[in-house]
Every structure is written in C-alpha cells, then in structure tokens.
Design an enzyme around this catalytic site. Structure first.
Site, PDB file in Angstrom:
ATOM      1  N   LYS A 179       0.851  -1.193   0.000  1.00  0.00           N
ATOM      2  CA  LYS A 179       0.000   0.000   0.000  1.00  0.00           C
ATOM      3  C   LYS A 179       0.883   1.239   0.000  1.00  0.00           C
ATOM      4  CE  LYS A 179      -1.633   2.714   2.903  1.00  0.00           C
ATOM      5  NZ  LYS A 179      -1.384   3.936   2.092  1.00  0.00           N
ATOM      6  N   GLY A 231       6.634   4.812   8.504  1.00  0.00           N
ATOM      7  CA  GLY A 231       5.826   6.027   8.560  1.00  0.00           C
ATOM      8  C   GLY A 231       5.983   6.702   9.907  1.00  0.00           C
ATOM      9  N   SER A 232       4.978   7.456  10.289  1.00  0.00           N
ATOM     10  CA  SER A 232       5.077   8.252  11.511  1.00  0.00           C
ATOM     11  C   SER A 232       4.952   7.385  12.770  1.00  0.00           C
ATOM     12  CB  SER A 232       3.969   9.307  11.514  1.00  0.00           C
ATOM     13  OG  SER A 232       2.715   8.662  11.457  1.00  0.00           O
ATOM     14  N   ALA A 235       1.185   6.690  13.682  1.00  0.00           N
ATOM     15  CA  ALA A 235       0.572   5.576  12.962  1.00  0.00           C
ATOM     16  C   ALA A 235       1.179   4.254  13.441  1.00  0.00           C
ATOM     17  CB  ALA A 235       0.765   5.751  11.459  1.00  0.00           C
ATOM     18  N   GLY A 236       2.483   4.279  13.711  1.00  0.00           N
ATOM     19  CA  GLY A 236       3.165   3.061  14.179  1.00  0.00           C
ATOM     20  C   GLY A 236       2.583   2.534  15.480  1.00  0.00           C
ATOM     21  N   GLU A 253       9.278   1.028  11.182  1.00  0.00           N
ATOM     22  CA  GLU A 253      10.336   2.027  10.945  1.00  0.00           C
ATOM     23  C   GLU A 253       9.672   3.385  11.042  1.00  0.00           C
ATOM     24  OE1 GLU A 253      13.392   1.351  10.694  1.00  0.00           O
ATOM     25  OE2 GLU A 253      13.560  -0.699   9.957  1.00  0.00           O
ATOM     26  N   CYS A 287      13.770  10.349   7.600  1.00  0.00           N
ATOM     27  CA  CYS A 287      13.582  10.032   9.018  1.00  0.00           C
ATOM     28  C   CYS A 287      14.874  10.055   9.834  1.00  0.00           C
ATOM     29  CB  CYS A 287      12.934   8.668   9.125  1.00  0.00           C
ATOM     30  SG  CYS A 287      13.782   7.451   8.098  1.00  0.00           S
ATOM     31  N   GLU A 387       9.690  15.829  15.642  1.00  0.00           N
ATOM     32  CA  GLU A 387      10.138  15.695  14.263  1.00  0.00           C
ATOM     33  C   GLU A 387       9.440  16.750  13.408  1.00  0.00           C
ATOM     34  OE1 GLU A 387       8.817  12.222  11.967  1.00  0.00           O
ATOM     35  OE2 GLU A 387      10.925  11.924  11.475  1.00  0.00           O
TER      36      GLU A 387
HETATM   37  P1  NAD Z   1       2.179   8.441   7.921  1.00  0.00           P
HETATM   38  O1  NAD Z   1       2.413   7.573   9.081  1.00  0.00           O
HETATM   39  O2  NAD Z   1       1.090   9.414   7.969  1.00  0.00           O
HETATM   40  O3  NAD Z   1       1.906   7.550   6.607  1.00  0.00           O
HETATM   41  C1  NAD Z   1       2.799   6.539   6.166  1.00  0.00           C
HETATM   42  C2  NAD Z   1       2.016   5.486   5.419  1.00  0.00           C
HETATM   43  O4  NAD Z   1       1.162   4.794   6.323  1.00  0.00           O
HETATM   44  C3  NAD Z   1       1.098   6.011   4.328  1.00  0.00           C
HETATM   45  O5  NAD Z   1       1.044   5.029   3.305  1.00  0.00           O
HETATM   46  C4  NAD Z   1      -0.248   6.119   5.051  1.00  0.00           C
HETATM   47  O6  NAD Z   1      -1.339   6.057   4.155  1.00  0.00           O
HETATM   48  C5  NAD Z   1      -0.198   4.910   5.947  1.00  0.00           C
HETATM   49  N1  NAD Z   1      -0.922   5.004   7.210  1.00  0.00           N
HETATM   50  C6  NAD Z   1      -1.084   6.082   8.008  1.00  0.00           C
HETATM   51  N2  NAD Z   1      -1.740   5.746   9.129  1.00  0.00           N
HETATM   52  C7  NAD Z   1      -1.987   4.422   9.056  1.00  0.00           C
HETATM   53  C8  NAD Z   1      -2.625   3.478   9.920  1.00  0.00           C
HETATM   54  N3  NAD Z   1      -3.133   3.840  11.099  1.00  0.00           N
HETATM   55  N4  NAD Z   1      -2.686   2.190   9.529  1.00  0.00           N
HETATM   56  C9  NAD Z   1      -2.155   1.802   8.346  1.00  0.00           C
HETATM   57  N5  NAD Z   1      -1.565   2.642   7.485  1.00  0.00           N
HETATM   58  C10 NAD Z   1      -1.473   3.943   7.838  1.00  0.00           C
HETATM   59  O7  NAD Z   1       3.572   9.131   7.636  1.00  0.00           O
HETATM   60  P2  NAD Z   1       3.920  10.198   6.525  1.00  0.00           P
HETATM   61  O8  NAD Z   1       3.607  11.540   7.052  1.00  0.00           O
HETATM   62  O9  NAD Z   1       3.375   9.806   5.213  1.00  0.00           O
HETATM   63  O10 NAD Z   1       5.497   9.965   6.438  1.00  0.00           O
HETATM   64  C11 NAD Z   1       6.409  10.681   7.206  1.00  0.00           C
HETATM   65  C12 NAD Z   1       6.782   9.910   8.442  1.00  0.00           C
HETATM   66  O11 NAD Z   1       7.409   8.683   8.101  1.00  0.00           O
HETATM   67  C13 NAD Z   1       7.801  10.656   9.266  1.00  0.00           C
HETATM   68  O12 NAD Z   1       7.447  10.568  10.623  1.00  0.00           O
HETATM   69  C14 NAD Z   1       9.088   9.902   9.021  1.00  0.00           C
HETATM   70  O13 NAD Z   1      10.041  10.002  10.024  1.00  0.00           O
HETATM   71  C15 NAD Z   1       8.611   8.514   8.852  1.00  0.00           C
HETATM   72  N6  NAD Z   1       9.593   7.721   8.097  1.00  0.00           N
HETATM   73  C16 NAD Z   1      10.314   6.767   8.763  1.00  0.00           C
HETATM   74  C17 NAD Z   1      11.285   6.041   8.098  1.00  0.00           C
HETATM   75  C18 NAD Z   1      12.100   4.998   8.793  1.00  0.00           C
HETATM   76  O14 NAD Z   1      12.682   4.163   8.122  1.00  0.00           O
HETATM   77  N7  NAD Z   1      12.168   4.985  10.102  1.00  0.00           N
HETATM   78  C19 NAD Z   1      11.505   6.269   6.745  1.00  0.00           C
HETATM   79  C20 NAD Z   1      10.758   7.254   6.104  1.00  0.00           C
HETATM   80  C21 NAD Z   1       9.791   7.973   6.794  1.00  0.00           C
END
Ligand code: NAD
Length: 485
Positions: A179, A231-232, A235-236, A253, A287, A387
C-alpha cells in the site's frame, strides 16, 4: 502538460478493474499542477489483493515452495526490469514529492534492483542448517517464508523504502500486498509494470494505493501474516496496538529526531557536502537526518556561522534542475506543518541565523520553505524534541562530551545520528555512547549490508542486512532421527 494516468490496479498478476470509481489525484509540489491519477483502493480491493497473495503463498507448488535458485531467476528478471525503468522511476518520484532529481537517481533509480539482487543472493547462500545435538541426535533448522506480507510505505523515499520490504520478502518466498502513500503512487505503478514484465507468478506482488483508513484495514486483515510499516510514530503506535492484539509479527520504521554531534576538533567546512547530506538531504524529509546539531561551546560561534552560511548558500528551486539542492516539500499540508514549527521555534526564543522567513524569494508557486537554522535552542524546546520533516535545524550548545551524550540521548526517538571530528577513532568511541539504531562518523550512509532501524519511538525491528531478511522468515526446527555424525 500530459498527465500520467492509470485506470486499473495491479492485483493477482494482471491489471484489474478497481472496485470503485474513486481516484487519487497527484499534484506537482513545484507547480501545483495536476500530474497524474490512479484508482484509489478500497477495502474490497484490499480483500481481492490479500486473497490473491494468500492463494499465491498457499499454492503447494507455488512461489513459497520454489528453491531459492528458482526464485532467484525470477528476481533477476525483476531487477533487470526495474533497472530498465530506473531513470523514469526517479523522475516520477521527483515530480511527485520534490526530491531533487540527482538524489532520486541515487536513491530511487538503482537501489531497488541492488536490494533485490542482494537478498536473492543471501537466500541462495543457505536457508537450512544441520546441527549436531547435545543429546545425541541431529536437528535441522530451516528458515521458511513468514507468509503474506502487508507492506505500507510513506512518500518521502518511496521506492527505496518499498524495496527495504519487497526485496527480502520476495527472496524469502513471501507474497506481498503493497500500500503506497497517496502522494507517491506513479512510481509504485511503474514498479508493478516491472513485476508484470518479469513474469512473477500471479499474486506474488499486489499494489493497492490508498489512504490511512484502508491501510489500517490491511493491517488487521485475517489473510495477512506479517506487517512491515514505515511512517510516523503515531501511525506506528496504532499499528502496533492492532498487531499486539492479533499477535501478528510487525516491523516498524518510524520517526526520528537524531543528533549530529560536532566535536571540538571537527572541520565542518571540509566536510560540508557530507554534513548537508546528513542533516538536510531530500529537503529535510528523511527520518534519520541529524536535525539537532550539538555544538561545543568552545567553538560555538564559528560552528553556528559555518552552518548558517552553508544553509544560506543552498540552491532552492525546481527539483528537476540538476543544480537544485533543496526542492519543495511534498504537499501544502507538510509546508503548513513545517512553517508552524518555525513559528514555534521563534516564539520559544530560538535565535534565527538562516532562513525563517518561510518562502524563498521568487517562489510564489510550489510548497517551498527556505532552509532555516535556529541557534541557542534549548534541548527541551519543541523544535528540539519533535520531528519537523523539513529543512529546519536546531543548533544546541554543549559544555563537554558527557553533556553532549546526555542531550543526544534526551529525546523519545533513537533512529540515526552522526559524529563530526578530525579523529575517526574518537568519533567511533563517541558513536558507541549514543542510544540509537544507527550512527555515522563524519557522514551517514545506509549501507545495504548493515541493519537499519530504530529504538524507542523510532520503531522495532531492522531492515537491510541479513537482519532485514530474518524479519520475513520463521524458523522451524526438525529434530531428526539421525545420530550425530
Ligand atoms: P504516515 O504515518 O502518515 O503515513 C505513512 C504510510 O502509512 C502512508 O502510506 C499512510 O497512508 C499509511 N498510514 C497512516 N496511518 C496508518 C494506519 N493507522 N494504519 C495503516 N496505514 C497507515 O507518515 P507520513 O507523514 O506519510 O510519512 C512521514 C513519516 O514517516 C515521518 O514521521 C518519518 O520520520 C517517517 N519515516 C520513517 C522512516 C524509517 O525508516 N524509520 C523512513 C521514512 C519515513
């Protein structure tokens, strides 16, 4: 300008009609124009994709049962098809998220194929081990594919992050439902075209772009065996709660607020390019960037001047222009967020030494933010703790190395980091004291052979290296009826 449009989703090895007429529109962060659109996946599309991945995984003669060598042949075709599309993939990433094209050529064009070959090779080097027992008989330890993988990725480095998951998952024998984030879908469809051309069996890779609700539906789907999320942290946490309840393996991650620690013997000017790459790369949207710069009081003024000079000299502009160092942020929402942090930094008493005005001169279109440096930032201030995900650095003074360690370790996160010094041994010694998943000396580069990931609010589990493969395997022991040899 012609737009890039897709009418179908890649599910079960073919381009299939989506279950609804909803669409995701993608706009250029540079010009704000419409640049493409794809179907928006729904829960029904996720059901179809998971069912296809499940069938492919459970097929008694299917992908999961192939020898690593046979999978390796298919994956080599996949790597070649990705490579052939590398330049266009990089361009698509740039026009969707603002990543400077030279960086996209680096991260997004070649890295996916490199990872596919690396993990295919690792699996072929062996997935079984025979052990002599302590109780007289031998046992066999077998690494089996973990099953159907839900891979959920963000928009900031979309293809490289996708392949941190897909490459080891596929090499291990898993099948995948990917996704992508709604902001970066056109590159994901290009990847699906490569999978199709390579002739991977139906259901091995399925791509359903959608927003967070549909993502959450995928995470809890009964047909999924493993969740791999980038992702964030917010969400994690939500995904971790779901997976905890289901006892479903999950790799997370997440976000970061890493420290770039400048020691008193460092020559930042000599390392200016590496320092930029470790702190402000990809318009500040990575990140692991070292967005808190820790500077010794003994050299504080000159370090602040150097960093302010570096930031002010960065070329901000069209990310397709090869001389651009800082492109636009991915979206208006992201720019609003970054600008509100800049305002918070000002009201909390940070001293602006570069940028801070918001929009770079001459850029009335596009989601641009001037590279911004705050000096004299309190280690507990909001802009030193949260962040920001934009081209904004907080410089924090320290008195001695013990205090630098305490400040470096004093956030909820622990993902990246760097140490800057004329003495690489001293840098490595300092690096050992930082509580983080990864840290670089005089630079920061994710080498594929070594694990990447975070501690604390930065996540759980590791990607890259052999550790990144184990995340997609289960371990089975067969106690053999064979005496030790
Ligand atoms: P986000 O968490 O909003 O979204 C990331 C992805 O997850 C998107 O595809 C989104 O549609 C999906 N998503 C969001 N909430 C969800 C949920 N509850 N269940 C399932 N899927 C969900 O993050 P963003 O704003 O798109 O990305 C930026 C964030 O990602 C920053 O916090 C950044 O630090 C982090 N990031 C981490 C790494 C790493 O390897 N640690 C790498 C890149 C980005």
């Amino acid at each position: 300008m012609t737009t890039i449009d897709y009418e179908k989703l890649y599910v079960d090895g073919s381009w299939t009609a989506p279950e609804s007429g909803q669409r995701i529109a993608v706009h250029s962060p540079t010009t704000e124009e419409l640049i493409g659109s794809v179907p928006e996946g729904t829960e029904r599309d996720i059901d179809n994709a998971v069912a296809a991945a499940r069938r492919a995984f459970d097929d008694p003669a299917g992908w999961a049962t192939w020898t690593p060598a046979r999978r390796g042949e298919a994956l080599e075709r996949f790597a070649a098809a990705l490579e052939a599309r590398g330049a266009e993939t990089a361009r698509r990433v740039t026009i969707q998220n603002g990543m400077p094209l030279w960086l996209a050529m680096n991260f997004e064009a070649g890295f996916p194929a490199m990872l596919v070959r690396y993990y295919s090779g690792l699996v072929q080097a062996g997935i079984e081990e025979r052990r002599q027992g302590m109780l007289g008989k031998q046992s066999l330890v077998i690494r089996e594919p973990i099953g159907v993988v839900a891979a959920i990725v963000p928009w900031n480095v979309p293809q490289a992050i996708t392949f941190l998951k897909l490459a080891p998952a596929l090499a291990a024998g898993c099948t995948v439902v990917l996704k992508p984030a709604p902001e970066t879908v056109l590159d994901a469809f290009m990847m699906a075209e490569a999978a199709n051309e390579a002739g991977l069996p139906p259901g091995v890779i399925n791509v359903v772009p959608a927003g967070r609700e549909v993502g959450a539906y995928l995470v809890q789907h009964p047909g999924v065996d493993k969740v791999s999320f980038t992702g964030s942290s917010a969400a994690g946490r939500s995904i971790a709660r779901t997976c905890g309840e289901l006892l479903r393996p999950v790799t997370l991650e997440l976000g970061g607020k890493s420290a770039a620690v400048v020691l008193d013997d460092a020559d930042l000017l000599q390392n200016a390019e590496s320092f930029f790459a470790s702190t402000l790369l990809n318009n500040g949207q990575i990140c692991w960037l070292g967005t808190r710069v820790l500077a010794p009081r003994s050299k504080y003024d000159s370090i602040v001047d150097t960093i302010a000079g570096l930031a002010s000299s960065l070329r901000v502009g069209d990310p397709l222009d090869e001389t651009t160092q800082i492109g636009p942020l991915v979206s208006q929402r992201q720019r609003d967020r970054v600008e509100s942090y800049i305002e918070k930094g000002k009201s909390d008493g940070g001293r602006l030494v570069a940028g801070g005005g918001g929009r770079p001169a001459g850029r009335d279109k596009g989601w641009f933010v001037e590279p911004t440096i705050f000096a004299d930032v309190d280690p507990n201030a909001t802009i030193a703790q949260e962040e920001i995900f934009g081209p904004v650095l907080a410089v924090i003074p320290y008195d001695d190395e013990d205090q630098a360690v305490a400040i470096a370790n004093g956030t909820d996160y622990g993902l990246g980091g760097s140490v800057w010094t004329a003495d690489p041994q001293r840098g490595a010694a300092f690096a050992r004291r930082v509580r983080t998943g990864t840290v670089g000396v005089n630079g920061y580069v994710n080498d594929p052979v070594s694990p990447f990931g975070g501690i604390k609010a930065s996540g759980m589990g590791r990607e890259l290296g052999p550790e990144g493969l184990v995340a997609f395997q289960t371990v089975k022991t067969v106690y053999l009826d064979e005496p030790n040899s």
